[in-house]
Write an enzyme that holds these catalytic residues in place. Structure first.
Site, PDB file in Angstrom:
ATOM      1  N   LYS A 208       0.839  -1.195   0.000  1.00 23.38           N
ATOM      2  CA  LYS A 208       0.000   0.000   0.000  1.00 23.38           C
ATOM      3  C   LYS A 208       0.880   1.253   0.000  1.00 23.38           C
ATOM      4  O   LYS A 208       0.693   2.160  -0.797  1.00 23.38           O
ATOM      5  CB  LYS A 208      -0.888  -0.045   1.255  1.00 23.38           C
ATOM      6  N   GLU A 214      10.598  -4.551   4.592  1.00 27.70           N
ATOM      7  CA  GLU A 214      10.691  -5.961   4.208  1.00 27.70           C
ATOM      8  C   GLU A 214      10.366  -6.129   2.720  1.00 27.70           C
ATOM      9  O   GLU A 214      11.081  -6.795   1.968  1.00 27.70           O
ATOM     10  CB  GLU A 214       9.698  -6.819   5.010  1.00 27.70           C
ATOM     11  N   GLY A 269      -5.035  -2.328   5.157  1.00 23.76           N
ATOM     12  CA  GLY A 269      -4.236  -3.449   4.655  1.00 23.76           C
ATOM     13  C   GLY A 269      -4.901  -4.800   4.903  1.00 23.76           C
ATOM     14  O   GLY A 269      -5.018  -5.637   4.009  1.00 23.76           O
ATOM     15  N   ARG A 270      -5.358  -5.010   6.141  1.00 17.63           N
ATOM     16  CA  ARG A 270      -5.933  -6.323   6.470  1.00 17.63           C
ATOM     17  C   ARG A 270      -7.331  -6.503   5.896  1.00 17.63           C
ATOM     18  O   ARG A 270      -7.942  -7.549   6.069  1.00 17.63           O
ATOM     19  CB  ARG A 270      -5.928  -6.525   7.982  1.00 17.63           C
ATOM     20  N   GLU A 355      -5.151  -7.270  14.961  1.00 15.75           N
ATOM     21  CA  GLU A 355      -4.661  -5.941  14.580  1.00 15.75           C
ATOM     22  C   GLU A 355      -5.809  -4.925  14.677  1.00 15.75           C
ATOM     23  O   GLU A 355      -5.588  -3.758  14.984  1.00 15.75           O
ATOM     24  CB  GLU A 355      -4.098  -5.977  13.163  1.00 15.75           C
ATOM     25  N   HIS A 386      -4.791 -34.124  17.381  1.00 20.17           N
ATOM     26  CA  HIS A 386      -3.696 -34.981  17.844  1.00 20.17           C
ATOM     27  C   HIS A 386      -2.636 -34.164  18.557  1.00 20.17           C
ATOM     28  O   HIS A 386      -1.514 -34.610  18.729  1.00 20.17           O
ATOM     29  CB  HIS A 386      -3.095 -35.732  16.656  1.00 20.17           C
ATOM     30  N   LYS A 506       7.577  -0.651  12.209  1.00 16.39           N
ATOM     31  CA  LYS A 506       8.189  -0.200  10.961  1.00 16.39           C
ATOM     32  C   LYS A 506       9.343   0.779  11.214  1.00 16.39           C
ATOM     33  O   LYS A 506      10.178   0.975  10.366  1.00 16.39           O
ATOM     34  CB  LYS A 506       7.133   0.438  10.056  1.00 16.39           C
TER      35      LYS A 506
HETATM   36  C1  G6Q Z   1      -2.670  -4.082   7.835  1.00 20.48           C
HETATM   37  C2  G6Q Z   1      -1.439  -3.536   8.379  1.00 20.48           C
HETATM   38  C3  G6Q Z   1      -0.160  -4.157   7.905  1.00 20.48           C
HETATM   39  C4  G6Q Z   1       0.233  -3.799   6.484  1.00 20.48           C
HETATM   40  C5  G6Q Z   1       1.670  -4.233   6.239  1.00 20.48           C
HETATM   41  C6  G6Q Z   1       2.136  -3.959   4.839  1.00 20.48           C
HETATM   42  O1  G6Q Z   1      -3.774  -3.676   8.110  1.00 20.48           O
HETATM   43  O2  G6Q Z   1      -1.411  -2.165   8.298  1.00 20.48           O
HETATM   44  O3  G6Q Z   1      -0.199  -5.551   8.036  1.00 20.48           O
HETATM   45  O4  G6Q Z   1      -0.620  -4.391   5.577  1.00 20.48           O
HETATM   46  O5  G6Q Z   1       2.492  -3.607   7.168  1.00 20.48           O
HETATM   47  O6  G6Q Z   1       2.054  -2.597   4.516  1.00 20.48           O
HETATM   48  P1  G6Q Z   1       2.217  -2.118   3.040  1.00 20.48           P
HETATM   49  O7  G6Q Z   1       1.137  -2.710   2.211  1.00 20.48           O
HETATM   50  O8  G6Q Z   1       2.171  -0.628   3.079  1.00 20.48           O
HETATM   51  O9  G6Q Z   1       3.574  -2.617   2.566  1.00 20.48           O
END
Ligand code: G6Q
Length: 544
Positions: A208, A214, A269-270, A355, A386, A506
């Site tokens: 996003k 990462e 994001g989620r 989250e 199990h 971050k």
């Molecule tokens: C989701 C969070 C988090 C995010 C990641 C990746 O709701 O905010 O999991 O999706 O940190 O972020 P970017 O899409 O900006 O790389």
């Protein structure tokens, strides 16, 4: 926002009082008192059969919980979300994942503009691109067709696509392999690309913000990996596409914005895998199946918005969760899908729920004096039986469980499906009713072993049954949990749509990175533990 915290509501106090009359009731008695309980405490909506009879509650409990939902403004806040109000107050954003699956002719306004045409323009662009990749018309730089698609992203830009890819694997084109790289641990990238031909590999960089360390680190390694073979910067245009809200950073990375698929700041994001973040999934299952999935999401959205609370699936699921979380003091919820394709669902829901509702202040910034979001965990059945089911059956903790299964299997194979479902039903039955000392003795168990073989029962479960795992069913299931999280967040009066704890992660590492990369950096000024760990790492990181 100046609604009261839930604990100040008379409806909450009524539930507390009611709790004292329920806490010692056993499901054995509740079922004995009402022969039709297993049929009465059921709600069927949008093809999902929700049996909540094996919960420690009565009709009165449900009524009191519904009154709490009403007093907490669940219906009003639902309307506010659906109509694009900026309910994500700390980020001053609308929360409109529901617009991602709205039909073409819908109208959803953000800042005076209807966002639905943009959503469909991106979906159409994704579909055109996916079809070109699937048909082989989109070729790599050297003219070979694409056989591998690698999504690079993390958190919300990874967990959704990978969960849905696994969930809908049955529907995938088997001549294209999808892989997902998320971890900054180089092992993830190295193992995901091992044996692949860069000439046949397409990377989707999903971020996003397009600044997540990462993802950008993996993206740069992917570019190096590709160019090592392809040897020409121009190849990037054929092997890299981006999914982002940040066109400037995408261009800076060297990806043409013609190959960028957009989404918007009103998608968290989620909550984003049904946006362009699902591009890898769309390539895997094809645009038609992707649209069926969106239709499933939309059907559950409509149900959630329109159904009265007492017949509202997400609301009931949420209220039952609140009953255990806030009155019984349960700390966790186990998600137990009896379908191997749903193996990644628990980790996906873990992010969605934890989250969103892992918050300790209310919308006004006041510390809460009650429990908010639970710990979510789980794995597919029957494997968990199990392993950790022991603790659910006989441990000292109360763990409400969601059992999720299907009447029909996608892969008929001898007796397998009947055995799977026999286990599903037997587990919820045993958890509810247990086994008394008398029953154990009647089996001829020697006296000293009886206490060890007793199952108290009274372990609550929800059962969610659908006929078949289809793209549409998956959409409904995910929307069900999205809205469940929303209802709970509303009752707890928290912002389910920000994530300052994740933002912290971050920036935290940024201070230490230069201390690892340039050992001559100034004296370490952390606490004595962190200083010693960094020093030890610096001394020993290169194998002699
Ligand atoms: C989701 C969070 C988090 C995010 C990641 C990746 O709701 O905010 O999991 O999706 O940190 O972020 P970017 O899409 O900006 O790389």
């Amino acid at each position: 926002m100046s609604l009261k915290q839930p604990t100040q509501l008379p409806e909450w106090r009524a539930l507390e009082e009611h709790f004292s009359s329920i806490r010692d009731q056993h499901l054995r008695n509740l079922f004995a008192e009402d022969a039709r309980r297993g049929k009465n405490f059921v709600l069927e909506a949008e093809g999902l059969y929700f049996d909540y009879s094996k919960n420690r509650l009565t009709g009165d409990t449900i009524n009191l919980l519904l009154a709490l939902a009403e007093a907490s403004g669940v219906k009003e806040r639902t309307e506010a979300m659906f109509s694009g109000e900026k309910i994500n107050s700390t980020e001053k954003r609308a929360v409109l994942h529901i617009a991602l699956r709205a039909p073409r002719d819908a109208q959803i306004m953000v800042d005076g503009q209807n966002v639905v045409p943009e959503v469909h323009a991106v979906l159409d662009k994704m579909a055109a691109f996916s079809n070109r990749v699937i048909s082989g018309e989109w070729k790599g730089y050297t003219g070979k067709r694409i056989r591998n698609v690698i999504n690079i992203g993390i958190g919300g830009s990874d967990l959704g696509p990978v969960m849905a890819y696994e969930a809908l694997r049955y529907y995938t084109h088997r001549d294209i392999t999808c892989r997902f790289v998320s971890n900054v641990d180089g092992t993830d990238f190295v193992e995901a690309t091992r044996g692949l031909d860069p000439e046949e590999t397409l990377f989707i960089i999903s971020s996003k913000t397009f600044t997540t360390i990462e993802t950008m680190t993996n993206a740069r390694s992917a570019r190096d990996w590709s160019l090592k073979t392809l040897k020409d910067d121009k190849a990037v245009a054929k092997h890299f596409v981006a999914v982002s809200t940040n066109a400037a950073e995408v261009t800076k990375f060297g990806i043409d914005t013609a190959n960028m698929f957009e989404f918007w700041d009103w998608v968290g994001g989620r909550y984003s895998y049904d946006s362009a973040i699902g591009l890898s999934l769309m390539i895997a299952i094809g645009p038609d199946h992707f649209r069926e999935m969106l239709a499933g999401f939309h059907a559950m959205d409509e149900h959630f918005r329109a159904a009265p609370l007492e017949r509202n699936l997400p609301a009931l699921l949420a209220l039952i969760g609140i009953w255990y979380n806030n009155f019984f003091g349960a700390q966790t919820v186990a998600i137990l899908p009896y379908d191997h394709y749903l193996g990644r669902l628990p980790s996906y829901l873990q992010q969605l729920d934890m989250e969103s509702n892992g918050k300790h202040v209310d919308l006004d910034g006041n510390t809460v004096n009650y429990q908010t979001g639970p710990i979510i965990w789980g794995q597919p059945g029957t494997n968990g039986q199990h392993a950790y089911y022991q603790l659910i059956h006989q441990g000292t903790k109360l763990i409400p469980c969601d059992f999720i299964g299907f009447n029909q299997t996608l892969n008929p194979l001898g007796r397998h499906h009947d055995l799977l479902m026999a286990n599903f039903f037997a587990q919820t039955e045993a958890l509810a009713f247990g086994k008394t000392a008398e029953e154990v003795k009647a089996d001829g168990v020697e006296d000293s072993l009886v206490p060890h073989r007793v199952f108290e029962g009274n372990r609550p479960t929800n059962t969610i049954l659908a006929d078949r795992l289809t793209p549409e069913t998956l959409g409904k299931l995910i929307a069900l949990y999205e809205h469940k999280v929303f209802v709970q967040g509303t009752i707890w009066k928290i912002n389910s749509f920000d994530q300052w704890g994740v933002e912290l992660g971050k920036v935290l590492a940024n201070r230490i990175i230069p201390e690892l990369e340039s050992p001559e950096s100034p004296e370490l000024t952390h606490d004595s533990s962190t200083n010693a760990l960094i020093e030890r790492y610096r001394q020993r990181r290169n194998p002699r």
